[in-house]
Motif scaffolding. Structure first.
Motif, short mmCIF file in Angstrom:
data_model
loop_
_atom_site.label_atom_id
_atom_site.label_comp_id
_atom_site.label_asym_id
_atom_site.label_seq_id
_atom_site.Cartn_x
_atom_site.Cartn_y
_atom_site.Cartn_z
N VAL A 179 41.09 12.83 40.75
CA VAL A 179 40.93 11.59 41.52
C VAL A 179 40.88 11.96 42.99
CG1 VAL A 179 41.93 9.35 42.07
CG2 VAL A 179 42.24 10.33 39.79
N VAL A 180 39.80 11.54 43.68
CA VAL A 180 39.64 11.95 45.09
C VAL A 180 39.48 10.76 46.04
CG1 VAL A 180 38.74 14.23 44.57
CG2 VAL A 180 37.15 12.31 44.71
N GLY A 181 39.52 9.54 45.54
CA GLY A 181 39.53 8.38 46.42
C GLY A 181 38.18 7.92 46.92
N HIS A 182 37.13 8.06 46.13
CA HIS A 182 35.81 7.60 46.55
C HIS A 182 35.72 6.08 46.47
CE1 HIS A 182 33.72 11.68 45.55
NE2 HIS A 182 34.52 11.74 46.61
N LEU A 183 35.24 5.47 47.55
CA LEU A 183 35.07 4.01 47.60
C LEU A 183 33.61 3.60 47.55
CD1 LEU A 183 37.64 3.17 50.45
CD2 LEU A 183 38.04 3.25 47.97
N ARG A 184 32.70 4.48 48.03
CA ARG A 184 31.27 4.16 48.09
C ARG A 184 30.47 5.36 47.65
NH1 ARG A 184 30.44 -0.40 51.16
NH2 ARG A 184 32.24 -1.10 52.38
N LEU A 185 29.31 5.10 47.03
CA LEU A 185 28.41 6.18 46.65
C LEU A 185 26.99 5.80 47.05
CD1 LEU A 185 29.75 7.17 43.11
CD2 LEU A 185 29.97 8.48 45.23
N TYR A 186 26.18 6.83 47.34
CA TYR A 186 24.84 6.64 47.87
C TYR A 186 23.82 7.42 47.05
CZ TYR A 186 27.40 5.05 52.00
OH TYR A 186 28.23 4.37 52.86
N THR A 187 22.61 6.87 46.96
CA THR A 187 21.45 7.63 46.52
C THR A 187 20.74 8.15 47.77
OG1 THR A 187 19.95 5.73 46.60
CG2 THR A 187 21.16 6.10 44.52
N ALA A 188 19.80 9.06 47.59
CA ALA A 188 19.06 9.59 48.73
C ALA A 188 18.32 8.47 49.46
CB ALA A 188 18.08 10.67 48.27
N ARG A 189 17.73 7.55 48.72
CA ARG A 189 16.99 6.46 49.34
C ARG A 189 17.91 5.55 50.15
NH1 ARG A 189 13.10 2.82 45.63
NH2 ARG A 189 12.14 4.89 45.48
N ALA A 190 19.07 5.21 49.57
CA ALA A 190 20.02 4.34 50.27
C ALA A 190 20.56 5.03 51.52
CB ALA A 190 21.16 3.95 49.34
N LEU A 191 20.87 6.31 51.44
CA LEU A 191 21.42 7.02 52.58
C LEU A 191 20.41 7.10 53.72
CD1 LEU A 191 23.80 8.60 53.74
CD2 LEU A 191 22.84 10.67 52.68
N ARG A 192 19.17 7.39 53.40
CA ARG A 192 18.13 7.45 54.44
C ARG A 192 17.96 6.09 55.12
NH1 ARG A 192 14.56 9.29 51.50
NH2 ARG A 192 14.57 11.48 52.13
N SER A 193 17.93 5.03 54.33
CA SER A 193 17.78 3.69 54.89
C SER A 193 18.97 3.32 55.77
CB SER A 193 17.62 2.68 53.75
OG SER A 193 17.56 1.36 54.24
N PHE A 194 20.18 3.65 55.31
CA PHE A 194 21.40 3.33 56.03
C PHE A 194 21.44 4.06 57.38
CE2 PHE A 194 26.22 4.06 56.22
CZ PHE A 194 26.44 2.90 56.92
#
Length: 241
Positions: A179-194
């Motif tokens: 368990v590492v505490g991840h709250l959000r995850l991204y795809t390459a497309r979402a990260l580029r847009s963000f």
């Protein structure tokens, strides 16, 4: 990575626990360091490692960044105590509650590794990173890929994808045990847009392997890096507008 926003008391205790894994492995660190070294066009650049944790990733990257000034930033005093012998220059700071104790445009580059997925307010964090970067400065960001090649297969089978978590107390419905505490995850497309929407330009995304992939599948995981959208880890390089 230990953290760069001061979490709630429960999360603070979680991230201060030395048993909690805090990095995706040397493969990511080395690829990211090489990319940054290639991007920097002059010696003596100021690089902020924001969310530096205990400085182990910076120590791994140091041979590729020789001649530049690397400064570690973290909210955890314990992490900074451990990072100081490895980095030399460290600063306590948070991305919220008034922002980083750093001047506008003070940095030529920012390393932001394995932090984005832990943040409640990533928009505010990127605003602050943009503030401390000079115009044209480099952002080198890494984060796990929701659309990693094995996650696509797991979702088709109705299995919770790797890197996602539904509890801080244990793993439920997916492979793995950490368990590492991840709250959000991204795809390459979402990260580029963000990143583009947050005031960055010239966004390029490459892939990196994940040390947690089972040994028999590691060659396949390294091969998947040729297709960043399917790689385990997303490595984003962007410039401040």
């Amino acid at each position: 990575m230990t953290g760069i926003t001061s979490p709630s008391p429960g999360l603070r205790d979680f991230y201060e626990n030395p048993a909690v894994p805090v990095a995706s492995g040397d493969g990511r660190t080395l690829r990211q360091a090489r990319l940054l070294a290639d991007a920097l066009d002059a010696p003596g650049q100021v690089i902020l490692d924001i969310g530096c944790g205990d400085g182990s990733a910076a120590a791994t990257a140091a041979p590729f960044l020789a001649g530049h000034r690397l400064i570690g930033v973290d909210w955890s005093q314990d992490a900074l105590r451990r990072a100081r012998p490895r980095m030399g220059h460290v600063v306590r700071g948070e991305l919220e509650h008034g922002g980083l104790p750093l001047a506008d445009g003070c940095a030529d580059a920012v390393l932001f590794s394995e932090i984005l997925e832990h943040l409640v307010d990533p928009d505010q964090a990127l605003d602050e990173l943009r503030r401390v970067l000079r115009p044209g400065g480099h952002l080198m960001l890494s984060t796990p890929n929701l659309a990693a090649w094995y996650n696509r297969a797991l979702l088709l089978a109705g299995v919770q994808p790797v890197f996602s978590e539904v509890s801080l107390r244990g793993i439920h419905g997916r492979p793995g045990s950490e368990v590492v505490g991840h709250l959000r995850l991204y795809t390459a497309r979402a990260l580029r847009s963000f990143l583009t929407a947050s005031g960055f330009t010239d966004v390029t995304i490459k892939g990196a392997p994940f040390h947690g992939v089972p040994r028999p599948l590691r060659l396949l995981d390294r091969a998947a890096c040729a297709l960043p959208g399917a790689s385990s880890i997303l490595l984003a390089h962007a410039r401040r507008r």
